[in-house]
Design a protein around this motif. Structure first.
Motif, short mmCIF file in Angstrom:
data_model
loop_
_atom_site.label_atom_id
_atom_site.label_comp_id
_atom_site.label_asym_id
_atom_site.label_seq_id
_atom_site.Cartn_x
_atom_site.Cartn_y
_atom_site.Cartn_z
N ARG A 192 -1.90 9.54 -0.54
CA ARG A 192 -1.98 8.91 0.78
C ARG A 192 -2.33 9.99 1.81
N ARG B 159 -5.68 11.63 1.82
CA ARG B 159 -6.50 10.82 2.25
C ARG B 159 -6.47 10.43 3.86
N ASN B 160 -5.59 11.29 4.33
CA ASN B 160 -5.35 10.99 5.83
C ASN B 160 -4.76 9.72 6.29
N ARG B 161 -3.75 9.24 5.42
CA ARG B 161 -3.07 8.16 5.65
C ARG B 161 -1.78 8.39 5.91
N GLU C 169 0.87 11.22 9.64
CA GLU C 169 0.51 12.15 8.63
C GLU C 169 0.95 13.57 9.12
N PRO D 185 -7.25 2.20 9.61
CA PRO D 185 -8.25 2.83 8.33
C PRO D 185 -9.49 3.91 9.12
N GLU E 298 -1.16 1.93 11.13
CA GLU E 298 -2.15 2.48 10.27
C GLU E 298 -3.39 1.76 10.49
N ARG F 58 0.87 -1.30 0.06
CA ARG F 58 0.08 -0.22 -0.01
C ARG F 58 0.80 1.22 0.00
#
Length: 158
Positions: free
Chosen positions: A99, A102-104, A134, A126, A124, A70
């Motif tokens: 990423r 998308r707040n990853r 981040e 979801p 991490e 990922r």
């Protein structure tokens, strides 16, 4: 020599921000250096060793043991940044930026060169609120200040 050529703004947890754009006219050699420094900072943080270098040869031999898929774009040839093409450098950095948007986590290593799993300070999730690795400060990487400037500013030398 353990110092790096580039300095990255960090979030509150100390993780480096992904550059939000390349400076106009930045050379491919400098782009590669920025990516190398970004990866090295990440590796040093998760390993807890401020003097370690990323074992690119070992990662190329068994990429999935070190990096979860990922964290890299599909079908990218990951290798020592000095050997990555401009297209792949841009795809990789664009993937990391996406990423973050998308707040990853932008990127993370999962294993040390000796095969030990890192004890990651953040996992991490979801459902996370974005407070993981981040950074909201996606400023450009800039040339590293001298060690004296970092010490005076209270910043850690990566």
């Amino acid at each position: 020599e353990t110092s790096l050529k580039w300095y990255f703004p960090t979030n509150k947890a100390g993780w480096p921000a992904v550059p939000d754009q390349w400076p106009e006219g930045m050379s491919l050699v400098d782009m590669k250096d920025v990516v190398r420094c970004f990866l090295t900072i990440q590796y040093r943080l998760v390993s807890g060793n401020p003097n370690v270098w990323v074992p690119f040869t070992e990662i190329v031999a068994d990429r999935n043991a070190y990096i979860h898929p990922r964290f890299l774009p599909a079908k990218i040839h990951f290798c020592d940044p000095s050997k990555i093409t401009e297209i792949d450098i841009n795809r990789m950095v664009s993937h990391w930026r996406s990423r973050v948007e998308r707040n990853r986590m932008a990127f993370d290593f999962q294993t040390e060169a000796n095969g030990s799993e890192f004890i990651a300070p953040f996992a991490e999730n979801p459902e996370a609120d974005g407070s993981n690795k981040e950074s909201n400060d996606n400023s450009l990487a800039v040339p590293a200040p001298k060690k004296q400037q970092l010490a005076a500013a209270g910043r850690r030398v990566a």
